[in-house]
Design an enzyme around this catalytic site. Structure first.
Site, PDB file in Angstrom:
ATOM      1  N   SER A 136       1.148  -1.195  -0.190  1.00 46.34           N
ATOM      2  CA  SER A 136       0.703  -0.082   0.007  1.00 46.34           C
ATOM      3  C   SER A 136       1.163   1.663   0.185  1.00 46.34           C
ATOM      4  O   SER A 136       1.922   1.544  -0.863  1.00 46.34           O
ATOM      5  CB  SER A 136      -1.024   0.580   1.037  1.00 46.34           C
ATOM      6  OG  SER A 136      -1.530   0.706   1.068  1.00 46.34           O
ATOM      7  N   TYR A 151      -5.178   8.083  -6.147  1.00 44.00           N
ATOM      8  CA  TYR A 151      -3.942   7.025  -5.436  1.00 44.00           C
ATOM      9  C   TYR A 151      -4.565   6.829  -4.163  1.00 44.00           C
ATOM     10  O   TYR A 151      -4.484   5.606  -4.308  1.00 44.00           O
ATOM     11  CB  TYR A 151      -2.645   8.007  -6.245  1.00 44.00           C
ATOM     12  CG  TYR A 151      -1.956   7.320  -4.993  1.00 44.00           C
ATOM     13  CD1 TYR A 151      -1.039   5.678  -5.869  1.00 44.00           C
ATOM     14  CD2 TYR A 151      -0.854   7.891  -3.918  1.00 44.00           C
ATOM     15  CE1 TYR A 151      -0.361   5.204  -5.308  1.00 44.00           C
ATOM     16  CE2 TYR A 151       0.359   6.688  -3.953  1.00 44.00           C
ATOM     17  CZ  TYR A 151       0.806   5.208  -4.093  1.00 44.00           C
ATOM     18  OH  TYR A 151       1.802   4.280  -3.785  1.00 44.00           O
ATOM     19  N   LYS A 155      -4.406   3.030  -2.685  1.00 44.88           N
ATOM     20  CA  LYS A 155      -4.059   2.617  -1.515  1.00 44.88           C
ATOM     21  C   LYS A 155      -4.499   2.115  -0.716  1.00 44.88           C
ATOM     22  O   LYS A 155      -4.223   0.656   0.402  1.00 44.88           O
ATOM     23  CB  LYS A 155      -2.688   3.328  -1.138  1.00 44.88           C
ATOM     24  CG  LYS A 155      -2.097   2.815  -2.406  1.00 44.88           C
ATOM     25  CD  LYS A 155      -1.384   2.421  -3.337  1.00 44.88           C
ATOM     26  CE  LYS A 155       0.020   1.963  -3.877  1.00 44.88           C
ATOM     27  NZ  LYS A 155       0.739   1.057  -4.274  1.00 44.88           N
TER      28      LYS A 155
END
Length: 279
Positions: A136, A151, A155
């Site tokens: 992650s 983004y 994650k």
């Protein structure tokens, strides 16, 4: 004589993945690794020998991932540890990014990881053993980075599915660990690993300021050492009890504590509201 484990690392032609693959090979582990270009991967790793299997795989193609897993098992006999490292950064505020830009980031960062898990799990189930390390980011735990929303979301998704995976496989002798790296001195912030919005909007001051800060202050000054990260991976992988959450870097560790403190403050401040909804 100790039998060395077989590692499968995705996204291994640069960054933390490359550092990990090099260290594993130097320590005598068998390593299968993927990249979008097998020749580039071979050149970057610079290792010639039977311990290394470089693979060119489109991780978004479930069938291609399945074939890659078969190839690894036919060469090395098994897979013991999987590191889902492939991914890229997508900058841009939520308004700026197109549907296509957002979905592509999810395809690589989330669905590519899912394809690997889906194809490796039958093998892990069969032998009641195996370890997943899903990469992650500290941005997958603390999301208050303007211009990083998509983004961050990919994650956070990796963290969420890994938590579920650890619960789904707890009786099978299989572990799943979420790795949250902070800033490491790799080429992640450079072109190729980082994309910017095709149509930026000037009004987003906070996002632009953070982009400038990354370009002018953070690149080249990242506190994390990729070699030490690789050593930490191997150390944790060899443990009998592996963590569900692994924060890498003092910056990541500090930000995680900051997020936990923020959560505790909100829980305390709004406890009466939270509990007011019960029957």
């Amino acid at each position: 004589m100790e039998i060395k484990k077989v590692w499968f690392v995705t996204g291994a032609s640069k960054g933390l993945g490359l550092a990990l693959v090099k260290r594993l090979l130097n320590q005598g582990y068998k390593v299968a690794a993927t990249s979008r270009n097998a020749q580039v991967l071979q050149n970057e790793v610079g290792f010639a020998g039977d311990l290394f299997l470089p693979l060119q795989v489109d991780l978004n193609d479930n069938n291609a991932v399945g074939e890659a897993v078969k190839h690894i098992v036919s060469k090395f006999g098994t897979i013991d540890i999987v590191v889902n490292n492939a991914g890229y950064g997508q900058l841009g505020t939520l308004e700026e990014l197109s549907d296509e830009e957002a979905r592509e980031n999810f395809d690589v960062n989330v669905f590519g990881t899912l394809n690997v898990i889906r194809n490796v799990m039958p093998l892990f189930r069969e032998k009641n053993a195996g370890a997943f390390f899903n990469i992650s980011s500290i941005a997958g735990f603390m999301g208050t980075f303007p211009g990083w929303g998509i983004y961050n979301a990919t994650k956070f998704a990796v963290a969420g599915l890994t938590e579920a995976l650890s619960a789904e496989t707890s009786s099978m002798g299989i572990s799943a660990t979420i790795v949250y790296p902070g800033y490491f001195k790799t080429n992640f912030l450079l072109q190729g690993s980082m994309r910017t919005a095709a149509h930026p909007i000037a009004a987003y001051k906070e996002a632009r300021d953070l982009e400038i800060m990354h370009n002018e202050q953070i690149i080249g000054n990242q506190p994390g050492d990729p070699e030490k990260a690789a050593a930490a991976f191997i150390r944790v992988a060899e443990m009998d009890a592996r963590p569900l959450h692994l924060f890498l870097g003092s910056d990541s560790f500090g930000m995680a504590n900051g997020k936990i403190e923020m959560l505790q403050n909100d829980l305390k401040a709004f406890e009466s509201v939270s509990k007011s909804t019960d029957y």
